[in-house]
Structure formats: C-alpha cells, structure tokens
Design an enzyme around this catalytic site. Structure first.
Site, PDB file in Angstrom:
ATOM      1  N   ARG A 196     -20.308  50.133   5.067  1.00  0.00           N
ATOM      2  CA  ARG A 196     -21.723  50.323   4.748  1.00  0.00           C
ATOM      3  C   ARG A 196     -22.630  49.947   5.919  1.00  0.00           C
ATOM      4  NH1 ARG A 196     -23.026  50.990  -0.346  1.00  0.00           N
ATOM      5  NH2 ARG A 196     -24.863  51.785   0.707  1.00  0.00           N
ATOM      6  N   SER A 226      -5.391  57.114   9.890  1.00  0.00           N
ATOM      7  CA  SER A 226      -5.561  58.250   8.987  1.00  0.00           C
ATOM      8  C   SER A 226      -4.405  58.404   8.013  1.00  0.00           C
ATOM      9  CB  SER A 226      -5.688  59.533   9.810  1.00  0.00           C
ATOM     10  OG  SER A 226      -5.606  60.657   8.943  1.00  0.00           O
ATOM     11  N   ASP A 280     -22.777  46.505  18.462  1.00  0.00           N
ATOM     12  CA  ASP A 280     -23.493  45.645  19.413  1.00  0.00           C
ATOM     13  C   ASP A 280     -23.795  44.299  18.755  1.00  0.00           C
ATOM     14  OD1 ASP A 280     -26.310  45.603  18.264  1.00  0.00           O
ATOM     15  OD2 ASP A 280     -25.998  47.761  18.492  1.00  0.00           O
ATOM     16  N   ARG A 303     -22.446  39.021   5.518  1.00  0.00           N
ATOM     17  CA  ARG A 303     -21.055  38.932   5.068  1.00  0.00           C
ATOM     18  C   ARG A 303     -20.454  37.540   5.232  1.00  0.00           C
ATOM     19  NH1 ARG A 303     -21.232  43.209   1.764  1.00  0.00           N
ATOM     20  NH2 ARG A 303     -21.859  45.085   2.886  1.00  0.00           N
TER      21      ARG A 303
END
Lengths: 303, 303, 303, 303
Positions: free
Chosen positions: B112, B122, B212, B223
């Site tokens: 997000r 993958s 960055d 978080r």
C-alpha cells in the site's frame, strides 16, 4: 566557465579519496562522478551519486540472492527482453543523482517529470548569481512557419544582432535592478522572495535531481528527441552519454527499442502489411488523415 | 532457517570482494550489506544497496558543490531543523534497496506504500517454496473486545492448540495439493498462474523493494507504530535498526520528532494551555468527544 | 450472483434520484453508474463516479476558459493528435472511481499499478465473505510448454475434475476453519487479522479504485493484452467497454494507437525498409536474435 | 480585472445549462463552478470540475454499496476519526480540477507538489499576455533580519517608490522587447520558445491543475501556513474557502487537526508532562536547543 576555482577544488578533493564498498560498482560511472559536463554557456551536469549497474537490473528481475548472472552476455539478452516487453520495475532498481545548472525556462520544462526528487537552490533564501543564458548565434532561430512550437531558419544579421542586444542588455539591467532592490546600504532592502520576480527566465538556477533509470529513460526519450526544444535537448544528450557509460547493456536496449524505434497505429500496421503484400497504398485508401499519412510516410522512408 | 547453504555462500561471496568507489559511504550500512536479518519464522530483511548518508541530506539541502559540512555536529543540527519543519526533499536524496521475505498477508499491507519500487517473485513464472508463517504461541492473540482491528489477550491452551493445528495442517494440505495440481507426471499439469490460487495468505513470498529515506520514514512511522499489526511491525523494527546505523543523525531526528512525538489538534492545544494556566479541564468543557478526550488524556499522561 | 437483494436495492435507490449539476456530463457513462457488471463467478465492476468527458481533454489541452470546441469532429482530431504524440497530461484530466470485487490473486497483480487511489475491504477489521473463484472448465488450462508464464491446452477430464475438487474442497475447508478460529462461542476467538491468513488467494475481496484516464489506458494496455492472465484480462475488458461509452473519441484513439498498434525497434524499422525496397530479409541478416525475429515476423504477418 | 467580456460570457454560458447526473453532488461546490475568484492583481482560481463530497469519503472508507450513512452526524464523526488517525486513502477519493492564473514565481513553488495533474499554457506554442504581478504597497516588505526566507517591515516611501518603478518599467520594457523579437513585420521573427526567455518571473501564466483532497489538504497545510510566501498563501486561502463549501465535514476536521494543530517532539512531550506536574522547566533542563525551545514556548503560549 561555469565553475569557480573553489568549486573545482571541492570537486578534486571529492575525487581524490576513493573508499571501500561492498555495493555494486560501475567503473564507467565512477569516471564521471562529480565532474562537471558543460552544457550551454554556463550550465552543467554533474553525477553526485548512483545506485546499481546492469547486473542490478537482472538481479532484481530474478529476485536473486546473489548478483546477476556470471555471463554478461546472458544479462544483456535478458535486459533486451525486459525492454522489448515493457517491463519497467527492474529498471527502477537503478538510481542516479545529478547536480544540474540550467536556465529557469529549461527547469520549468524539466520539472514536469514528476517521478523524481528535487532540491533547488532557493531564491527566497539566497541571492541568485549573475549568469544568464544567451543563445549562440547558430541557435538564434526564427519561429517555424509549419510548427507552432518549433524553430525555423537561423536569424539573419541585423535581426540576430538586435535580438542578442536585447537579451544581453535586459539581462544586465534586470540583474542591476535586482541588486539595487536588495541592497541595504542606506535603506531597508527588499525581501529576496520579492526581488527575484524581476529576473528573466534565462537566468541560471541549479538543483539536485534524483530519479530511477526507468523514469530517466522516459525523460531521455522525450527530451533527447528531435522535437524537444534545443536548450533542454543538450542536457538530455549529455545525460544520455553518461548513462551509456553507466549501464551499457540497458542503454543499448533503450537506444534500439525506444530512441531508434517507433510506434505504429493499427491503421499503420494494416497499411504496412498491404504494402508488403504488393498493394499500392495511398493516403486516400489508408484510412489515415493527411497529417497521419505524412508522418507514416516519413517513418517508413526513414527520415 | 531461512537461507540454504547455497544462498549463504552467495552472500559470503558478495561480502568478500570490496571495491573502490568515490561515492558517499556509510560504514554503518556497509556492515549490514547482503546479510539476512531474520524476521518471524522464515522471513528476513537484507540490504542489497544504498545511496547516500547523513552528509548527503545536508549536501542536497544546500545544493552544494562538495560534500556536507566539515562538522558532523552542524549537520545534525540542520537535519533536526529540516525534520522539525517538515522538509521532505532532502531526505528523499538517500535511497535504499532491500530484499525481503515475508508472508503474503504482510506483503498486501506493505504494498500500500506506493512511492517505492518493487520486483516480486512471480508465482505465474516460478513455483513457490513450501514455507508458511505459523505464529509463535505468544503471538496467538484473541480478537480485541475494544478495537475492531486489534488483538486482545493471548489464547488459552486448547483453543491455541486447535488454532495451531488448523494453520499447520491447512498449510501442509494446500501445498500438497498445489504440488499435485502442478505435477506433470502422467498428466498435463495445471498452469502455475492458476495453481497458486489454492495457497493461503501465510505462505512466504519475497521481493526487492527500493524506496527513499523520506518515504521509508513514513513507512516506519505507520508500521513500527504500536497500532500496526505485529507481523508487519517486526519487519519495520528490523529496518529501523538498520536505518539507525545507516544515517544516525537523520534517524535520531526521526525518533524524536516522529516516532516519539505526537500531534495535537487545535482543541487539544487549547485544553493544554488552559491546564498550564491552572484550569481544571474535563471532557465536558474540553470541546472534545469522549474518544478524543481519552486519547488526549493518554497522550499527556504518557501512556 | 454477486449481489444481495439489499445491495441491489441500494443501487436502484442511488439510480433513482438524478440531480442537477453544472459539471461536464457523459451520457454514456451515466447509463453505467452504480450498475454491477458481472465478471468471473462472483466478481463485478461498478462505476461509482467519474470526472470529465472527451471535451474535458480538449479543454485542458487548450487551457481554455469555456468547454471544448463547438465541433465534436475537431475534438476527435485533436485527441488523436495528442494520443499519437504521447501527450499524457490532457488525458489525466479525466478521472474514474470504480467499485470492484475480485479474487485476491487478481488484486495482487492489479495493485502493482501505483498511480491510483485504493480503499480495500479490511480483513483486519471485518470478516470476509465465503466467496471463492473457481475457474470455469474451459479456463482450466495446463502449464504452457513454451512460455513459463502462460497457459497451454485445456485440461482433460479426470485431471480437470480432480483440480476442481481440490479447489472447491480446500476453499470450503479453509473457510470453515476460518469461521471456527474466529468463533467466540465458548472460547476467546482468534483475532481477525490472524485468522485471515488461512484463506487462499482465490477468495474474493473488494475495493474502491480511482485513477485518471491516462493511467487507466496504461492499465488497459497491459491487462487487456492477450499476454495478461485471463482472470485479470476479463476485468480489463469489462472496463474497456465502459470507457468506450464514457469517452468515445479518446477510446477510439487509444484502440488505434495503443491496443491495435505496435512498437518496432530500430532494427525492426531497418528490416522493414529493406523489405519494402524488395530485399529478402532473414533472421540471419536482420541483426535480431531468434526470439526477436519470431516476434517481428508475427507482427508483420498480423497474428 | 482578470477576465475579458468574452471570457465572462463563456463562463456565464457554462453556468446557464444545468444537466442531470446520478453522481454525488455538492451544492456548496456547484455554486463555485466556473466563477473566477480573484487573487492578487490579475490572478484567479476557478473550479472547473469536482468529484465526490463528504459522503464519498465515508462511502470509500466503508467500501459500501450505497452512499454514505443516513446521518450526516455519523459521517462527520467518522471523518474526524479518519483525519485524527492519519488515514489518507478515503480523502483521496474526492478530486478537484482548478483553472488558475498565477505569476510564474508562484507557479514554480506550486509545481513542487508532484501528486497532481497539470496542463499549463504553453509559451512555446502561444504568445504570453502582457500581465505582470506588481505588489500592492502594503506587500512591499523588506528582507527579514531574523529569517533568511521571510519578510520584515513594509518599505518606506522613497525606497518603495523606487522598487515599484523598477518592477513596472522592467516589466513593460521586457514585454515590449518580447513583442519586438517576435514581430514578423519586415523580418523573420524570433521563435516563441526563445523569445519567452526575456520575460521576468512576475509575468502571469495559467494552468489546469487537478488533485485529490488528501494531497490538496497537504498543499493547504504548507501553503496557507503563515510561513508560506504571501503570494502563494493568498491562492491557498482562496482554495481553502472553496473546500470549506465543498466538503464541510472534512474541512472542519482538517482545520482542527492540521491547520490549528501542532506536532510535539518526544522532548517537547516530556517537558509538557513535567510542567503539568508542576515542575519549572527551562531551556537549560529541557534537552532542547535554543531554537527548539523558542518554538516550543511559542507553541504552548499560543502565539
């Protein structure tokens, strides 16, 4: 000459002290670090830092534990595949940070590329230098008669001389007035953030600009293109040469698929197939407008 | 153990060959390069590359020709000023690239944060590994009764045992079935891009993630916060410790102004001023709702 | 059927009350508002809101005071010009907001498009519905033998039956266990943010997703492409039909220049010119690798 | 007066024709549509389009099938909660498109907000108007003696008169020269893309600018702040008044938590708690630098 002796000495000192690192190193890029590549009459491009090399693109595409593959040839093949199929995220894994000195009217085009990080010299906080872009005579072009946003022939003698005279005297006068308004000798002195509004768009500013390789390629495709304004194109061409030394495999793929390539419309593809089958296709039976047909003809003729 | 002997050997080999560079080097970060910091039962965070150090923040803020200032102390003061006044662009001039192994439900929260570059392993192209996150007993928490998106007390014996049994057997069975569907022994074998849909959200994936420093701080603030879900918080805390070694001055400012700081509303400021003036302020005369007042009281009590 | 009677009634009620506005209105889009376009077995796409129409693209490109031009035909011509020359900002001036219900493994591909706004149904806060994507028999494809991330032939009888059985019973069991772990009857009940980790990637989630027309076109180009996974392609195709009704001129240009068009490399252009000049060009004298040549041949053959 | 009779007539005509829509409508915003709010001496802000209202924020936060809740009061409470806890994505679900006329030095600050869509009037393609920002006498401020990027007292008589004279005559002369260089009467006429470089930074440009409500709030917080330069602050204040009519609940929460609120560092919180406990805290025992302590004192004193 864009750099003062002090600045040159700072650059030399930064280049004099190599250190150890465990990171990926691009020897081609190390040779460019900190040096000023001159552009226009007072501008430059300097590489301040970079992250990654060709191997880093492969490493990220494979989400691998070690570095890229052993064989540089395999790396180049994978990089070409990624470029051909519009994979963008592996190219985003390389990053570059530049110090650029450029006229404000060029900066205003440049800043439209939003996926980048920028720190610009502040004219609210500091005083601008007396440096203005004055075009070289061979760049003093007339307005194009066929393209509203293009240039035509180079200006003739007296008209060229008058334009140069205007640009030089207006620049000098506006800077004299800028200094006069700022001056605090015997008066208050206008705020810097206000005085700067008198300065024309050909004054030089400078910034630190950082972006990833994918977005840099996008910038180069648009700005190193022959339709871009000359004054930004020379910056893009300078950066392109640096990138060719930094990530030669990725730059090679970019040159083949983006800079040298072209996009055809569904109609264009259809015409092409008919032509290869021997049909005589004209604008009338092409389904294209006159403008599109002209661009299509130029494309397949290669000019 | 998250790494195979082959992977460990790839890491060791990458760490064994220091090279010269002219770029800014952070010794604190060099010590972390490539090493796997273990997180949860099978996850990790590895630093693959970085750009810049504390000096690079100062250098960009000043758009300077050389490196930062001579005195580290001046740099730290300027960095604190920039953080206090919400300057974001100088912090964007540092960049980091991580290799992270994490459960899919954690990856879904993580992604997000959009201002980042990502290459994920993958499951269309490759086969997933048999590795699932199974919470440690002390993390097996009940639904909070007061917070719809929080945890309450740790689960008791039989209930905890049953939950662990479910998680383990369902993970094992779903992976057995995944392998069975993929298998081409005596049959066609289901496409990988379809078979993966049977795998639960606690299976581990991995990606290269690059961002960055400004956006990384934003990620850490949200978080590494105590309201974040434990399973992503431990990744954020691991990264926070790495950042503290990478850019100690910037991390110090971040800790003081963001992680340890708090935002007060206009109403909160007003109440505070009244309290400092000796007034007895209560929820009733505060202008705040009960929920806001409770949060305000906790803030000024420091718990 | 994806919608409950309550949901249908909410949609009907929203459609029953037109209001006045001075904004640009697209009649083609008004007809879609709020309706659920069914996708896969339980999914849908609903238009919640939109901003702008074909005229808005022209208006922005001209930075005009009023609406677009009087003549719709002139607008279409300008829009084609903008698309052909890669102007992106005028298309960014239209915006759309969708409500989408989709399997989690599709959501994980979709979210990679970062220039968009997303609010997803929270499985930390709420309980997921018992709805799983089970492929229709004709979509149950084998792993491609030539393309690591593609599908081959449809699976045969017993293997297909076994796959469907696995997918259905594993989905049902994992959801039963999810409910059991959450249950607070006679026990504490596991936190929702933990219980969800047992659910497989074919469970449906839903989100509000908002993006601008330029970025939507980019999404459609990649996801409505025949190389995209079927399960996301059907969403892209559904959205493409909606966009064709919303901004018919822009969609027409997009179809011609992007969906139906193709990009040739410098080498490809060179081969093409030689072929048009009558030369017999083969892979050997093309300068292309075998893979590139195969793709080039397919392109000019039109298959 | 910024608008010509033709432009006014285009605006009136756009306002004269309401149409039906099923979309969310904000009556407060409909009243603003297309009207020019005058800013500075020749600038304006015009609302061209918008998407969403307060209800749309709630609707997205809940990923709901219908509109927001029935009770506006509940919506406002939820919106305050979302703002207080830094939820950004629901606010991104509202979008606004503005037409702004502004001096170039203001545009250069404004464009630093990258998460927005912009179409600017092109001085490569078109000829700029003869309109320059000349500060009102009460805005003609001296350089601040304490703040390198701030203003001090208003300039006194003769100095003010001299500054105004410079700004007016330099603007007039540069524009005369711009026209002379462009002129094709009896000569070729310099290319527009070159001639514009002679124009100073107080000339007016205009653009279409589109952004979402979350990013607009960020813009307002920085640019309607008292530390912002006056010339951009008046634009931000104009937009803030429009937003208050568009999404009153969201704007109210923004005012309380962002504009009127403040962020305290960990050190600041600690000092505050000690002060509330009756301790005499001074800069010496605060752990703060002199600059931080001064800012802290101002904050708790409310000035």
């Amino acid at each position: 000459m864009p750099l003062t002796p002090d600045q040159i000495s700072e650059i030399e000192s930064a280049r004099a002290t190599p250190r150890h690192t465990l990171r990926a190193v691009s020897e081609g890029m190390e040779a460019h670090l900190y040096r000023a590549h001159e552009v226009l009459d007072h501008g430059f491009v300097r590489v301040i830092d970079y992250m990654g090399d060709d191997g880093a693109i492969v490493q990220a595409a494979r989400v691998s534990y070690g570095a890229g593959t052993k064989a540089a040839r395999d790396d180049a093949g994978l990089i070409r595949y990624l470029m051909r199929h519009w994979h963008s995220t592996p190219f985003e894994m390389c990053e570059v940070k530049l110090h650029v000195k450029l006229p404000i009217f060029v900066a205003r085009q440049w800043i439209r590329h939003r996926t980048a990080n920028v720190n610009e010299y502040s004219a609210r906080y500091s005083i601008m230098d007396r440096e203005f872009y004055i075009p070289a005579p061979e760049q003093l072009a007339a307005q194009s008669q066929v393209n509203n946003q293009g240039r035509g022939a180079v200006l003739d003698g007296p008209e060229a001389a008058r334009v140069l005279e205007i640009l030089k005297t207006d620049a000098a006068r506006s800077y004299d007035h800028y200094e006069e308004m700022l001056s605090q000798e015997g008066k208050q002195g206008l705020a810097r953030e206000l005085a700067r509004m008198n300065l024309p768009a050909n004054i030089y500013t400078q910034w630190y600009w950082k972006t990833d390789l994918h977005n840099l390629f996008h910038f180069l495709r648009l700005r190193a293109d022959r339709h871009a304004q000359y004054e930004i194109r020379v910056y893009a061409e300078t950066i392109a040469r640096i990138v060719a030394d930094w990530v030669p495999a990725a730059y090679g793929a970019f040159e083949d698929y983006r800079m040298g390539g072209a996009t055809l419309s569904a109609k264009g593809l259809d015409c092409l197939r008919r032509m290869l089958a021997g049909e005589a296709v004209t604008q009338e039976n092409s389904g294209m407008s006159k403008g599109e047909w002209r661009e299509f003809e130029q494309l397949i003729a290669g000019n």
